[in-house]
Design an enzyme around this catalytic site. Structure first.
Site, PDB file in Angstrom:
ATOM      1  N   LYS A 159      37.980  47.419  37.941  1.00 51.82           N
ATOM      2  CA  LYS A 159      39.045  48.632  38.120  1.00 51.82           C
ATOM      3  C   LYS A 159      40.289  48.270  37.139  1.00 51.82           C
ATOM      4  CE  LYS A 159      41.257  52.174  39.467  1.00 51.82           C
ATOM      5  NZ  LYS A 159      42.461  51.815  39.064  1.00 51.82           N
ATOM      6  N   GLY A 220      46.066  43.278  46.775  1.00 58.72           N
ATOM      7  CA  GLY A 220      47.141  44.355  46.711  1.00 58.72           C
ATOM      8  C   GLY A 220      47.822  44.578  48.239  1.00 58.72           C
ATOM      9  N   SER A 221      47.915  45.778  48.425  1.00 56.94           N
ATOM     10  CA  SER A 221      48.633  46.105  49.673  1.00 56.94           C
ATOM     11  C   SER A 221      47.781  46.443  50.874  1.00 56.94           C
ATOM     12  CB  SER A 221      49.376  47.530  49.785  1.00 56.94           C
ATOM     13  OG  SER A 221      48.673  48.455  49.502  1.00 56.94           O
ATOM     14  N   GLY A 225      43.775  47.964  50.824  1.00 55.60           N
ATOM     15  CA  GLY A 225      42.753  47.029  51.105  1.00 55.60           C
ATOM     16  C   GLY A 225      42.064  47.572  52.176  1.00 55.60           C
ATOM     17  N   GLU A 244      42.560  40.477  49.909  1.00 52.44           N
ATOM     18  CA  GLU A 244      43.917  39.887  49.997  1.00 52.44           C
ATOM     19  C   GLU A 244      45.140  40.987  50.197  1.00 52.44           C
ATOM     20  OE1 GLU A 244      47.193  37.275  47.613  1.00 52.44           O
ATOM     21  OE2 GLU A 244      44.918  36.745  47.103  1.00 52.44           O
ATOM     22  N   CYS A 281      52.449  37.002  46.337  1.00 53.42           N
ATOM     23  CA  CYS A 281      51.521  36.948  47.713  1.00 53.42           C
ATOM     24  C   CYS A 281      52.318  35.727  48.450  1.00 53.42           C
ATOM     25  CB  CYS A 281      50.306  37.158  47.580  1.00 53.42           C
ATOM     26  SG  CYS A 281      49.589  35.750  46.735  1.00 53.42           S
ATOM     27  N   GLU A 380      55.552  42.587  54.981  1.00 54.06           N
ATOM     28  CA  GLU A 380      56.056  41.810  53.630  1.00 54.06           C
ATOM     29  C   GLU A 380      57.136  42.615  53.053  1.00 54.06           C
ATOM     30  OE1 GLU A 380      53.363  40.188  50.062  1.00 54.06           O
ATOM     31  OE2 GLU A 380      52.978  42.158  50.373  1.00 54.06           O
TER      32      GLU A 380
END
Length: 527
Positions: A159, A220-221, A225, A244, A281, A380
């Site tokens: 994607k 990603g976030s 996720g 992740e 990350c 985060e």
């Protein structure tokens, strides 16, 4: 090129390639893609730098990691032990009475004397890959998820990420050309364009819910996720998602370390935070200084003073995308408003900066028993900032409360935890290390969290919310196992066995035969 084909056509084209993907073909395909990318290195780095504000110097090692990961998985396929092929043949001993059910027999086996053979096989369908905004190469179209899925034997549909459309389409074209030159199957690496950003969520739903998609890789976030994970579980046939997500990586600086080398450690952490402008990350999220006076949560301590000086020396810089920039600003504003934040939250003036440009920051938080109950101090910070506070490691209760979540929150989960130790290892240091291994997927001693080596010994995962699957890794050879499942062949005639499990070992693989790793053939007497 399949860039502008409808989603269903791209997925079905990839799904039709499944039967072609034999082991030798897959290793050759990975090598071909790596070679084509290398031939276009300058063009790829230049396009990505123009589109993302990452510098060529930052992208060069990321490019090498992308190409090196493809080559690594090609070697993994040729070596063969990734299949976990295990063979426990019939034990033929005419003088040995038949053992009763569940009794031990030779080879250390228990139960009936069946011939059993096991190996990993690829999931029977397409892997959907959602790449990362911050690593457009290493976690992009030809990144680790794609490389490991192709190695496993699964076609891939990527994607497109709206933060680097030009880069994604360039990589997809190069990979498609490499596949075609190898006479590979059309569409084995498909690409879904982000033609309508407003419908991005619908595109993700259509991709995850497609019956030919059997697994999802995501970087990603946490919100995105977990949304993909819910979609995958709500399908008529649920599929695994390996996500992740956000990670607040913890750094502990012990009292001895801060006394012996405060400037060295502070400079190293500041440089790590400023690397790629904090958009990693593995960036340092929380720094806890072991200090007897836990009220010294500002630059009155020499270590904190140097950290502030080094961090705030970082120049203003454009961030990856408008969304990343807004998220960073929102997090800083939220932390600045917290009652636990020192009134002198340190960040250079933000006035007069161009759109998307931002500055480093350090947030000093006053310690307390419920400091980390607040989601604002656990979430985060995606950008060049860190939270700094103190802890008294002569008493482990505060650290236990933080890591285990005994004060009402969930346990701490991160991709990385670091601890800086003094020259002498103390008993309490051992206790801290033993505790931290349960809070992160990778534990670093005397070093910053950033810097991920792609190797067999690396784990890039961690407890929730860093990932939703702490039992897997997104980096290293074991990443291939996410796209496989084990299958056992019992009393199967030789002619019907896959080549990987046949007596003669025609592929010369490393296999576990009668409990020992070997490339040798299975002796006829064992059959």
């Amino acid at each position: 090129m399949p860039t502008h084909l409808p989603l269903d056509s791209v997925i079905e084209s990839a799904a039709s390639a499944i039967r072609w993907l034999r082991t030798t073909d897959r290793s050759a395909l990975l090598d071909a893609i790596a070679g084509s990318l290398s031939a276009n290195r300058d063009s790829i780095i230049r396009t990505t730098a123009d589109e993302t504000a990452l510098t060529p110097d930052e992208l060069a090692p990321e490019f090498d990691r992308m190409v090196g990961t493809l080559a690594m998985f090609a070697d993994v396929l040729r070596e063969g032990s990734w299949l976990r092929a295990a063979i426990d043949p019939h034990w033929r001993a005419p003088t040995l009475p038949p053992p009763p059910h569940s009794a031990p027999i030779p080879n250390g086996c228990i139960g009936p004397n069946h011939d059993v053979r096991r190996m990993l096989i690829p999931l029977p369908g397409v892997v959907a890959v959602f790449g990362a905004s911050n690593f457009p190469l290493a976690y992009g179209v030809c990144g680790g998820d794609t490389a490991s899925a192709l190695a496993a034997g699964c076609p891939v549909v990527v994607k497109e990420h709206p933060a680097h459309v030009k880069t994604g389409r360039l990589l997809a074209r190069i990979a498609a050309d490499a596949c075609r030159e190898r006479s590979g199957p059309k569409g084995v690496l498909g690409y879904i364009p982000d033609a309508d950003p407003g419908a991005d969520f619908r595109t993700a739903r259509d991709l995850v819910s497609h019956p030919s998609v059997v697994a999802v890789g995501f970087t990603g976030s946490p919100g995105a996720g977990l949304a993909l994970d819910r979609m995958a579980r709500e399908r008529p046939t649920p599929i695994p998602v390996f996500a992740e997500m956000g990670s607040t990586n913890l750094v502990l600086v012990t009292r001895d370390a801060a006394t012996q080398r405060p400037r060295e450690i502070a400079d190293e952490l500041a440089a790590s935070i400023l690397s790629r402008f904090g958009q990693q990350c593995t960036n340092t999220g929380l720094i806890l200084l072991d200090a007897p006076d836990t009220s010294a949560t500002d630059d009155r301590h020499p270590f904190f003073a140097r950290l502030r000086e080094s961090l705030l020396a970082g120049r203003p810089r454009r961030m990856l995308s408008p969304a990343v920039h807004r998220g960073y600003r929102d997090r800083l504003n939220d932390l600045a408003a917290a009652p636990e934040t020192d009134a002198r939250m340190h960040a250079p003036p933000h006035t007069g900066l161009a759109p998307l440009v931002d500055v480093p920051a350090i947030i000093f938080a006053r310690p307390g028993p419920d400091l980390f109950d607040s989601p604002r101090f656990r979430a985060e910070i995606f950008g060049p900032a860190c939270i700094a506070s103190t802890i008294d490691l002569s008493r482990l209760e505060p650290l236990i409360a933080l890591l285990r979540g005994v004060t009402g929150t969930s346990p701490w989960g991160a991709l990385v935890a670091s601890v800086y130790l003094g020259e002498t290892i103390r008993p309490e240091d051992r206790a801290v290390v033993e505790m931290l291994q349960h809070a992160a997927g990778r534990l670093v001693i005397n070093g910053p969290p950033t810097g991920v080596r792609v190797s067999a010994g690396t784990v890039h995962a961690g407890p929730f919310p860093a990932t939703n699957r702490p039992d897997a890794t997104a980096v290293g050879p074991l990443a291939i196992e996410r796209w496989c499942r084990p299958v056992c062949f019992q009393n199967c005639p030789e002619a019907l066995l896959p080549p990987e499990l046949r007596d003669a070992n025609p592929l010369n693989l490393v296999r576990l035969v009668n409990g020992s790793w070997t490339r040798d053939a299975v002796r006829p007497s064992s059959r």
